[in-house]
Design a protein around this motif. Structure first.
Motif, PDB file in Angstrom:
ATOM      1  N   UNK A  92       0.559  -1.268  -0.619  1.00  0.00           N
ATOM      2  CA  UNK A  92      -0.416   0.066  -0.031  1.00  0.00           C
ATOM      3  C   UNK A  92       0.800   1.344   0.101  1.00  0.00           C
ATOM      4  N   UNK A  93       0.219   2.673  -0.444  1.00  0.00           N
ATOM      5  CA  UNK A  93       0.561   3.569   0.348  1.00  0.00           C
ATOM      6  C   UNK A  93       1.649   4.217  -1.327  1.00  0.00           C
ATOM      7  N   UNK A  94       2.420   5.089  -1.454  1.00  0.00           N
ATOM      8  CA  UNK A  94       2.089   5.957  -2.413  1.00  0.00           C
ATOM      9  C   UNK A  94       4.089   6.186  -2.447  1.00  0.00           C
ATOM     10  N   UNK A 123       2.438   4.769  -7.708  1.00  0.00           N
ATOM     11  CA  UNK A 123       3.271   4.743  -8.103  1.00  0.00           C
ATOM     12  C   UNK A 123       3.743   5.888  -8.610  1.00  0.00           C
ATOM     13  N   UNK A 124       4.500   7.158  -8.298  1.00  0.00           N
ATOM     14  CA  UNK A 124       4.161   8.002  -9.307  1.00  0.00           C
ATOM     15  C   UNK A 124       5.929   8.080  -9.606  1.00  0.00           C
ATOM     16  N   UNK A 125       6.348   7.973 -11.223  1.00  0.00           N
ATOM     17  CA  UNK A 125       6.982   8.419 -11.863  1.00  0.00           C
ATOM     18  C   UNK A 125       7.625   9.866 -12.358  1.00  0.00           C
ATOM     19  N   UNK A 126       8.724  10.864 -12.119  1.00  0.00           N
ATOM     20  CA  UNK A 126       8.943  11.797 -12.423  1.00  0.00           C
ATOM     21  C   UNK A 126       9.989  11.742 -13.375  1.00  0.00           C
ATOM     22  N   UNK A 127      10.216  12.094 -14.470  1.00  0.00           N
ATOM     23  CA  UNK A 127      11.277  12.106 -15.413  1.00  0.00           C
ATOM     24  C   UNK A 127      12.335  13.054 -15.966  1.00  0.00           C
ATOM     25  N   UNK A 282       7.325  -0.202   1.098  1.00  0.00           N
ATOM     26  CA  UNK A 282       7.240  -0.187  -0.522  1.00  0.00           C
ATOM     27  C   UNK A 282       8.261   0.362  -1.358  1.00  0.00           C
ATOM     28  N   UNK A 283       8.682   1.180  -0.881  1.00  0.00           N
ATOM     29  CA  UNK A 283       9.747   1.673  -0.998  1.00  0.00           C
ATOM     30  C   UNK A 283      11.211   0.735  -1.192  1.00  0.00           C
TER      31      UNK A 283
END
Ligand code: PGA
Length: 308
Positions: A92-94, A123-127, A282-283
């Motif tokens: 869970x979680x972000x 999941x958030x992906x920053x490119x 999660x990380x």
């Protein structure tokens, strides 16, 4: 003094990036909303926090003092979220992952497998390029970063997880195409299409040439690997890119790699976290997954074949 956490968060971003526009982008707010939060904070403080120098903004003395405290407060808030996250369990979680623009050629493949395994994690992906990744690490604004060379000016923990071969690319009709063991000095006669100075690829390329005592001629500069590849295809010069970025072009024969002495320059991809960062379950799961499995999942077929 009646200061809100939101105002401090907005101020911290503007002070770190020294730009209202970039802070608004990062926070997903409009620029007027960002300016208003800063103005309210200035009213509350009774002091100006920024001053304009031409087109740039700089921190005033009061701004610098406030930046020091707002960074501490933001870090504590992030830490608080991390502690709560760790109590919630792994699925869970972000999870906020930021990757170098070049990593984006294989990151979605990794995320797809990871998401299948842990469907409950958001999941958030920053490119972005290397320079911004270093700022994100410094501000503790992401959980994990995938990049080339780890930064030396921010305290981080870095683990290599896959080879990142840098190769010289050319259009298939280039006079050097097909040549064998081309002497490195021969490259001094060529023009190179380059990435922007904040790019990790660009820095690795410059380091390689300077270590070998070679100065090269810089042609056009571009902020995207895709633009560099198109420019090389159009005959604007040679390029140095990660082999990960040209899988399709090698398959279709639109670009070739040159067999130059010293290349491929075998660099490594690193998984980087801020030193002492408390990773959520999660990380931690993502970290273990990348270190143990990324090379199997993400090395494109040509990376293996081309290096044999
Ligand atoms: P870049 O990063 O996409 O900024 O060139 C690659 C790297 O970190 O080596």
């Amino acid at each position: 003094m009646n200061v809100s956490l939101r105002q401090l968060r907005v101020f911290e971003a503007v002070a770190r990036l020294l730009s209202y526009t970039r802070a608004a982008e990062e926070l997903h707010l409009s620029q007027p909303a960002v300016s208003m939060q800063v103005r309210q904070l200035e009213d509350e403080a009774g002091l100006a926090l920024f001053e304009r120098l031409g087109k740039r903004i700089v921190l005033t003395e009061a701004g610098r003092e406030l930046y020091h405290y707002s960074r501490q407060i933001n870090r504590s808030l992030v830490e608080m979220e991390e502690v709560l996250e760790s109590l919630r369990g792994v699925n869970r979680g972000h999870l906020q992952v930021a990757v170098a623009s070049t990593v984006n050629y294989f990151a979605p493949r990794l995320l797809a497998v990871f998401q299948q395994r842990y469907p409950g994690i958001r999941l958030t992906l920053d490119v972005t390029n290397r320079e911004t990744l270093v700022q994100l690490l410094d501000a503790n604004a992401v959980d994990l970063v995938l990049m080339g060379q780890p930064p030396s000016d921010v305290e981080v923990e870095a683990t290599p997880f896959m080879e990142n071969p840098l190769v010289v690319i050319a259009p298939p009709d280039h006079p050097l195409a097909g040549g064998q063991r081309i002497a490195l000095v021969r490259l001094a006669e060529e023009v190179f299409v380059m990435r922007e100075p904040g790019s990790g690829t660009r820095q690795a390329m410059e380091r390689f040439f300077s270590e070998h005592g070679l100065s090269i001629r810089q042609g056009m500069q571009m902020t995207r690997n895709e633009a560099v590849k198109q420019a090389v295809r159009s005959g604007l010069g040679l390029g140095v890119v990660s082999l990960h970025t040209i899988e399709l072009e090698l398959e279709t024969g639109r670009l070739v790699t040159l067999d130059v002495e010293g290349f491929p320059d075998r660099r490594q991809w690193h998984l980087v976290t801020r030193q002492g960062k408390r990773l959520s379950p999660a990380a931690q799961a993502f970290r273990a997954f990348v270190i143990e499995e990324a090379a199997r999942i993400a090395a494109p077929a040509c990376v293996r074949a081309c290096l044999e």
